[in-house]
Design a protein around this motif. Structure first.
Motif, short mmCIF file in Angstrom:
data_model
loop_
_atom_site.label_atom_id
_atom_site.label_comp_id
_atom_site.label_asym_id
_atom_site.label_seq_id
_atom_site.Cartn_x
_atom_site.Cartn_y
_atom_site.Cartn_z
N ASP A 1 -66.48 -21.83 10.19
CA ASP A 1 -67.17 -21.07 11.23
C ASP A 1 -67.94 -22.05 12.10
OD1 ASP A 1 -67.85 -18.87 12.70
OD2 ASP A 1 -69.24 -18.02 11.24
N ASP B 1 -64.97 -17.49 12.60
CA ASP B 1 -65.22 -17.04 11.22
C ASP B 1 -63.91 -16.70 10.52
OD1 ASP B 1 -66.46 -16.32 8.92
OD2 ASP B 1 -67.29 -14.43 9.66
N GLN C 1 -62.33 -13.14 11.28
CA GLN C 1 -63.30 -12.06 11.11
C GLN C 1 -64.22 -11.86 12.31
OE1 GLN C 1 -64.32 -11.94 6.51
NE2 GLN C 1 -64.50 -14.03 7.28
N ASP C 2 -64.25 -12.83 13.21
CA ASP C 2 -65.13 -12.70 14.38
C ASP C 2 -64.43 -13.28 15.62
OD1 ASP C 2 -67.37 -12.24 15.98
OD2 ASP C 2 -68.31 -14.15 15.42
N LYS D 1 -66.87 -19.36 20.62
CA LYS D 1 -66.56 -19.33 19.20
C LYS D 1 -65.45 -20.34 18.91
CE LYS D 1 -67.78 -14.43 18.94
NZ LYS D 1 -67.29 -13.04 18.73
N TYR E 1 -60.69 -17.68 7.55
CA TYR E 1 -60.45 -18.25 6.24
C TYR E 1 -58.96 -18.17 5.89
CZ TYR E 1 -60.08 -13.54 4.17
OH TYR E 1 -59.69 -12.26 3.86
#
Length: 700
Positions: free
Chosen positions: A348, A376, A412-413, A372, A378
């Protein structure tokens, strides 16, 4: 090519002795046997070792100059390095690199980079003085050490000297003239029957080096490292070991990247357990668990772009993994290794931009933007494997292995624009890989090996999730693709090695060679998308972006060869060469980062207290390039290195070296180009010119 064979002069040795004459007390022959952990993959055992392997020199016994870890690969046949400066250096083997190589410490410990530009590859999180040797499995010829595409690289750290109880240690210091660079290391070990402790600390301060023309290359850095390894023997057959280490990089300049590293902090914890001699069928059980965390900050504070935009990017990476393996023998001739392993990588972080100039106009009030970087994300890989070795006869071993990997990835983001491109649900992949091989010791002096391996690599996080960042060798912005298929490497290889005694002052003749062919499925490359444009600095060229895609048809083939003559008891002459040819049929060009043909010629001697060598390196022109990757043709070059080591008195070792003695100006084909530098155009970074180094070590 004629140039390559017109040269026949010189040598290979890795020079300076970290070797130790034992102090004082002799070994107590009644002491407890140490149950060695599976930190080492290759043990010299025909019935256990993987096929088609390399074990490099023992660096803790032969070092003659201070190095960084990537330099340790320069003298291994078949290897090149990908260089972005003096710190961010990745090894490349047979045109495989990054996650295509399964790089680990001590039989399984991993630490993944946090920076999308790979300012902090795994090789930066350990110092070379800690590494005793490097083991290489040349292809996907084992399933026991995680998912493997192009080969396994195992960097073995120094272990306690079990031959001598009590307190011992060493201190060393080195200096390099080109950059006024200093390295220091101190190590202590305390060994008892039940437990042992090894602790070390090191400091490195490298300045900007000069190439052969005297041009100063921005490449300075400082790093501080320490580590402690503690082992406890519950019994003759049971051992637990913990290894903790931290590395702190500071003020790192990257000549071929758009930003510099303010700090790079890494922490690695590994636990290893082994239970031996369990029973008649079950022989041993090994277990490993590890955790690593990398905290990385990069800025453009000292770059030309700072006048238009200030940028700071703080990113982090967490790697958690482990393995449990049972060695069992259902039959006398059948040796089986079964187990499961896991690796979870999470990243992240973001970038803050303070824009001062927009569309060529100074803004009355700078505007702040937050981007970003990793969004986030994985990737989790859960693997299960079985590898069996069958002794057809005492000199012939047949190996077959099977592996299944369950790979889960998720973002996730996501940024809004990336979210609009794809359906970003959690994704699951099912990868099946395997290998078959045979190793035959035809005579005591001749061994033949042949193997086939199907290696599979799921896309890494950059290829899946990067969003409008320049992460390639070219100035394009890259966009990830979370729907990429896994790369498949179908690799065939045959090799042989041998040794023949000679007469009349010549002691022996050694030789080794291997030939391989790989055809790839779903190979991953960045491809220009004419329908998408830059997100950042939209007025700059190129205006289009690259998106990671699978290509259908690609392959590579090549060989490595070595011949060595030992003569007059202490002298040797050695010749090595390596060649790889790669083809991307879809784009009618080479695959990217394919090194040119190279030859190394070495002449040297080794005595107990004095050794030295001259090494002549010949690298050919590379015109088989990947234009779509931003590569340009690279001229050939020749360099000469001289190394000398001596032990003037017991426990003292001195070493000196002259690297690039002819002060040649050159660049390796795999070097990235200068980026965002005030005094350099976008040309490949050049290598250091003449460099004189000295090394001193004291053992006690």
């Amino acid at each position: 090519m004629k140039t390559l064979y017109s040269v026949l002069l010189c040598t290979l040795i890795t020079a300076m002795s970290f070797g130790q004459e034992q102090n004082k007390t002799k070994v107590d022959t009644t002491k407890q046997k140490i149950n060695k952990l599976d930190e080492v993959i290759i043990t010299g055992n025909l019935k256990k070792d993987p096929v088609l392997t390399i074990v490099t020199n023992n660096y803790d016994k032969d070092i003659v100059q201070p190095k960084n870890v990537a330099d340790l690969f320069n003298n291994i046949n078949g290897f090149s390095v990908i260089k972005r400066g003096n710190y961010a250096i990745d090894p490349s083997f047979r045109a495989s690199q990054y996650e295509q190589l399964n790089i680990q410490y001590d039989g399984g410990t991993k630490a993944m980079h946090a920076c999308p530009n790979r300012m902090d590859p795994i090789t930066t999180h350990i110092i070379p003085e800690e590494i005793s040797k490097i083991e290489i499995i040349k292809g996907p010829y084992t399933v026991r050490y995680g998912a493997t595409f192009g080969g396994v690289i195992n960097m073995v750290t120094q272990k306690p000297d079990y031959e001598d109880y009590g307190l011992h240690g060493k201190v060393s210091a080195g200096y390099e003239s080109n950059g006024n660079s200093l390295v220091n290391l101190a190590q202590l070990q305390y060994i008892q029957e039940k437990y042992d402790i090894v602790a070390n600390a090191g400091y490195r301060d490298f300045g900007n080096y000069e190439d052969g023309h005297g041009t100063k290359i921005p490449s300075s850095f400082r790093s501080t490292d320490y580590g402690i390894k503690v082992g406890y023997n519950f019994s003759n057959d049971e051992r637990l070991q913990a290894h903790w280490r931290q590395s702190f990089g500071r003020d790192v300049l990257h000549a071929a990247l758009p930003m510099d590293t303010e700090y790079d902090n890494s922490s690695i914890l590994a636990l290893d357990y082994k239970l031996d001699n369990i029973g008649k069928v079950a022989k041993s059980l090994t277990a490993k668990a590890y955790y690593s965390y990398v905290d990385h900050l990069m800025t453009n504070d000292n770059r030309p772009s700072f006048m238009m935009m200030e940028a700071a990017s703080g990113v982090d990476a967490t790697t958690i993994g482990g393995k449990i393996e049972l060695n069992w023998k259902p039959l006398e001739k059948l040796n089986v290794f079964s187990g499961l392993d896991a690796m979870h990588v999470a990243r992240d972080g973001g970038r803050t931009r303070l824009v001062k100039i927009m569309n060529g106009n100074m803004l009355p009030t700078p505007m702040t933007f937050n981007d970003k970087v990793w969004q986030d994300s994985y990737i989790t890989d859960l693997g299960v494997f079985t590898e069996a070795k069958y002794s057809i006869n005492p000199k012939t071993i047949f190996t077959a292995g099977f592996r299944y990997d369950h790979v889960t990835s998720h973002i996730q983001d996501p940024e809004a624009d990336f979210d609009a491109l794809y359906d970003l649900n959690k994704r699951t992949e099912h990868n099946v890989s395997g290998t078959v091989s045979i190793k035959k010791k035809v005579t005591d002096n001749f061994t033949l090996e042949a193997a086939y391996g199907r290696g599979i690599r799921s896309a890494n996080m950059i290829e899946r999730f990067i969003n409008h960042f320049t992460v390639g060798q070219d100035p394009y912005e890259y966009i990830g693709n979370p729907n990429l298929k896994a790369e498949i490497n179908n690799q065939f290889e045959i090799g042989f090695k041998g040794k023949q005694p000679l007469k009349n002052g010549f002691n022996s003749f050694k030789y080794e060679t291997s030939f391989y062919y790989s055809f790839f499925e779903n190979y991953i490359v960045g491809v220009i998308d004419p329908n998408m444009t830059r997100k950042f600095n939209p007025m700059l060229e190129p205006t289009n972006v690259k998106v990671f895609q699978n290509i259908n048809e690609s392959y590579k083939t090549g060989f490595e060869a070595m011949a060595q003559v030992d003569f007059l008891n202490d002298f040797y002459f050695k010749a090595e060469c390596a060649y790889v040819y790669a083809k991307n049929k879809d784009l009618a060009e080479s695959l990217p980062l394919t090194p040119p043909f190279n030859t190394t010629l070495s002449l040297g001697f080794k005595k107990e207290k004095i050794w030295g060598n001259i090494q002549y390196n010949v690298v050919s022109k590379q015109d088989n390039i990947s234009s779509s990757f931003g590569e340009t043709e690279t001229e050939g070059y020749q360099t000469l290195d001289i190394r000398f080591g001596v032990k003037p008195i017991k426990d003292i070792t001195l070493g000196v070296a002259v690297i690039n003695a002819f002060d040649e100006t050159y660049n390796n084909h795999l070097n990235f180009s200068f980026t965002n530098q005030a005094d350099f155009g976008r040309t490949p970074i050049t290598e250091p010119g003449r460099n004189i180094s000295a090394f001193l070590q004291y053992k006690f």
